[in-house]
Design a protein around this motif. Structure first.
Motif, PDB file in Angstrom:
ATOM      1  N   ALA A  79      -6.310 -11.111   3.214  1.00  0.00           N
ATOM      2  CA  ALA A  79      -5.253 -10.689   2.280  1.00  0.00           C
ATOM      3  C   ALA A  79      -5.003  -9.213   2.516  1.00  0.00           C
ATOM      4  N   ARG A  80      -3.773  -8.789   2.303  1.00  0.00           N
ATOM      5  CA  ARG A  80      -3.445  -7.382   2.576  1.00  0.00           C
ATOM      6  C   ARG A  80      -2.665  -6.812   1.389  1.00  0.00           C
ATOM      7  N   TYR A  81      -3.047  -5.630   0.995  1.00  0.00           N
ATOM      8  CA  TYR A  81      -2.351  -4.920  -0.093  1.00  0.00           C
ATOM      9  C   TYR A  81      -1.886  -3.560   0.415  1.00  0.00           C
ATOM     10  N   GLU A  82      -0.992  -2.956  -0.321  1.00  0.00           N
ATOM     11  CA  GLU A  82      -0.563  -1.586  -0.039  1.00  0.00           C
ATOM     12  C   GLU A  82      -0.368  -0.929  -1.396  1.00  0.00           C
ATOM     13  N   THR A  85       1.863  -2.457  -4.438  1.00  0.00           N
ATOM     14  CA  THR A  85       1.143  -3.054  -5.574  1.00  0.00           C
ATOM     15  C   THR A  85       1.606  -2.420  -6.875  1.00  0.00           C
ATOM     16  N   MET A  86       1.757  -1.100  -6.845  1.00  0.00           N
ATOM     17  CA  MET A  86       2.221  -0.371  -8.038  1.00  0.00           C
ATOM     18  C   MET A  86       3.598  -0.900  -8.465  1.00  0.00           C
ATOM     19  N   ILE A 109      -4.537   2.180 -12.036  1.00  0.00           N
ATOM     20  CA  ILE A 109      -5.903   2.019 -11.494  1.00  0.00           C
ATOM     21  C   ILE A 109      -5.913   0.961 -10.382  1.00  0.00           C
ATOM     22  N   VAL A 110      -5.263  -0.175 -10.638  1.00  0.00           N
ATOM     23  CA  VAL A 110      -5.239  -1.252  -9.630  1.00  0.00           C
ATOM     24  C   VAL A 110      -4.537  -0.767  -8.361  1.00  0.00           C
ATOM     25  N   ALA A 111      -3.423  -0.042  -8.524  1.00  0.00           N
ATOM     26  CA  ALA A 111      -2.684   0.460  -7.349  1.00  0.00           C
ATOM     27  C   ALA A 111      -3.528   1.476  -6.577  1.00  0.00           C
ATOM     28  N   PHE A 118      -6.923  -0.255   1.220  1.00  0.00           N
ATOM     29  CA  PHE A 118      -5.998  -0.548   2.325  1.00  0.00           C
ATOM     30  C   PHE A 118      -5.166   0.704   2.636  1.00  0.00           C
ATOM     31  N   PRO A 119      -5.793   1.716   3.205  1.00  0.00           N
ATOM     32  CA  PRO A 119      -5.030   2.940   3.495  1.00  0.00           C
ATOM     33  C   PRO A 119      -3.958   2.682   4.557  1.00  0.00           C
ATOM     34  N   THR A 120      -2.826   3.370   4.404  1.00  0.00           N
ATOM     35  CA  THR A 120      -1.727   3.194   5.359  1.00  0.00           C
ATOM     36  C   THR A 120      -1.970   4.111   6.555  1.00  0.00           C
ATOM     37  N   LYS A 121      -2.308   3.505   7.682  1.00  0.00           N
ATOM     38  CA  LYS A 121      -2.643   4.296   8.874  1.00  0.00           C
ATOM     39  C   LYS A 121      -1.548   4.198   9.936  1.00  0.00           C
ATOM     40  N   ASN A 122      -0.916   3.025  10.004  1.00  0.00           N
ATOM     41  CA  ASN A 122       0.002   2.779  11.125  1.00  0.00           C
ATOM     42  C   ASN A 122       1.280   3.586  11.017  1.00  0.00           C
ATOM     43  N   LYS A 123       1.437   4.527  11.920  1.00  0.00           N
ATOM     44  CA  LYS A 123       2.696   5.263  12.004  1.00  0.00           C
ATOM     45  C   LYS A 123       3.620   4.492  12.945  1.00  0.00           C
TER      46      LYS A 123
END
Lengths: 313, 146
Positions: free
Chosen positions: A32-35, A39-40, B15-17, B24-29
């Motif tokens: 599963a993948r989140y961002e 999500t916000m 908090i959930v966000a 799941f950090p955004t790494k892909n440029k």
């Protein structure tokens, strides 16, 4: 008026816990993948939808009870079988509301929000409309009130229906047992519904029972050889909940404003999303037809080396 | 919904966000390959395999312009949105307002969900891209997706 619980409100804590659980499963297994921002936005849309629903509830309850009390054919009462019947009939009504939510731009303007994420996870289930009250969706429930089912029962079973649909918004579950896949809506069936691959467009509208899709010709199974790609045909370029909530309404107003005659003004509201008088945009039917044409050309070998079918991301 | 419940819900959402962003950090440029793949997905009517687009990536790899070499008109703008990519096909350069900004170019799309896209690039690249986009003769706009 029958005083029943509100299933969706009761389920909110469970929704939050399950989202966190799916996140952890996805983090550990990659299933599963989140961002964060996505999500916000999804959860803020859910919160806004609850507020919008509360604001319009009195009107819909009033109209529903007025129809039931004045035009109800039978007095169905409150026996358990009435709840069961209401659940099935409400699911049928949901199927048609949902189908029209994709095939009529007026209703799509509200429903598009639910499809606006490029992710597919449990938080996507909460990405709900703020503007459903401005669509004619309630009309599809009228037959139940006319039949004599008390509106409180209809709203109660509709809540259970929505709670059921929460768990199917996941990639963490591949397939359920075959008998279950045949009868019920599942993550696999609903992934297809959320996919924007031309092959999968406008399919699997069911809430709980897949029978409606099989019966009305809108069932498409998920294929192992074509992964679902989520989002809109033209994805939104923002996470801003306000822009997400109203973007399609604004598009409709602009189109109606610039339409040359009344027929076109009405069709911008009632025709499928993407319809224009001059065909300058594409409806899902046109997208699928163009895709079929490209596939046929590829198979005939007239074009070689076309890589445009790659599932990007 | 009581006000305290609303505020509590907002805090829970944040908090959930935040947890999602940490896990799941955004790494892909954006890379050239990623841009081409996504342009191919958004513009299936254009055969990119025989003539791949010329990709002008921004300095921060957040946005890119893809110019179609075999077409006298049109280009696409790709922009990273979180960990995903959004592409806008521009059938004709005249349909958008392109202005020079301090660090690059600014495209005003007239799109409610993506009104303006900034592309940071050095002055020489910026000039090359402007000439590429504006020197080509334009034709009738291609149909856009729904």
């Amino acid at each position: 008026m029958l005083d029943l619980l509100a299933p969706t409100q009761l389920a909110v804590p469970a929704f939050t816990i399950l989202i966190l659980a799916e996140m952890i499963i996805g983090w550990k297994s990659g299933r599963a993948r989140y961002e964060g921002k996505d999500t916000m936005t999804s959860m803020l849309m859910g919160l806004g939808s609850t507020v919008a629903g509360a604001l319009s509830a009195a009107f819909f309850i009033g109209v529903s009870y007025w129809v039931w009390q004045n035009f109800g054919i039978f007095d169905m009462g409150t026996a358990l079988w009435v709840f069961a019947l209401a659940f099935v009939l409400d699911d049928l009504a949901y199927y048609w509301i949902h189908r029209m939510g994709h095939r009529m731009r007026w209703m799509w303007a509200a429903h598009v929000i639910h499809h606006s994420s490029q992710h597919y996870n449990l938080s996507t289930a909460l990405r709900q409309t703020w503007t459903g009250a401005f669509t004619p969706g309630i009309l599809f429930k009228m037959p139940l009130f006319l039949l004599g089912i008390e509106p409180a029962i209809v709203f109660f079973v509709a809540g259970i229906n929505l709670v059921y649909q929460f768990w199917i918004h996941t990639e963490a579950i591949d397939k359920m047992p075959r008998w279950f896949e045949y009868i019920f809506n599942t993550p696999s069936h609903h992934r297809v519904h959320h996919a924007n691959n031309p092959r999968y467009l406008d399919a699997n509208y069911a809430g709980v029972f897949m029978a409606w899709d099989r019966m009305f010709g809108s069932f498409i199974p998920e294929r192992k050889d074509e992964a679902c790609r989520y989002g809109l045909v033209t994805d939104l370029g923002t996470f801003n909940p306000l822009r997400v909530a109203v973007h399609e309404w604004l598009g409709i107003f602009k189109d109606i404003w610039s339409a040359k005659d009344w027929k076109h003004k009405v069709l911008f509201l009632l025709a499928p999303p993407g319809w224009t008088p001059d065909g300058s945009r594409m409806t899902s039917d046109m997208i699928r037809a163009a895709w079929l044409e490209r596939e046929a050309i590829k198979k005939s070998g007239k074009v070689t080396g076309d890589k445009n079918t790659i599932a990007a991301e | 919904m009581p006000f305290t419940q609303f505020i509590g819900s907002l805090i829970a959402v944040a908090i959930v966000a935040l947890i999602a962003a940490r896990l799941f950090p955004t790494k892909n440029k954006l890379t050239k390959e990623r841009v081409i793949n996504n342009v191919a997905r958004y513009c299936p009517h254009i055969n990119l395999a025989s003539a791949p687009p010329l990709v002008y990536l921004s300095e921060n790899n957040a946005t890119a312009v893809a110019v179609f070499p075999n077409r006298s008109d049109g280009f696409a703008i790709a922009s990273a949105l979180g960990d995903r990519v959004v592409v806008r096909e521009i059938p004709d350069a005249k349909l958008v307002t392109i202005t020079k900004s301090e660090n690059g170019l600014s495209f005003n799309l007239g799109d409610f969900t993506q009104p303006t896209i900034e592309i940071q690039m050095p002055a020489d690249q910026r000039q090359a891209l402007i000439s590429k986009l504006t020197s080509r003769p334009s034709e009738k706009p291609e149909p856009a997706h729904a």
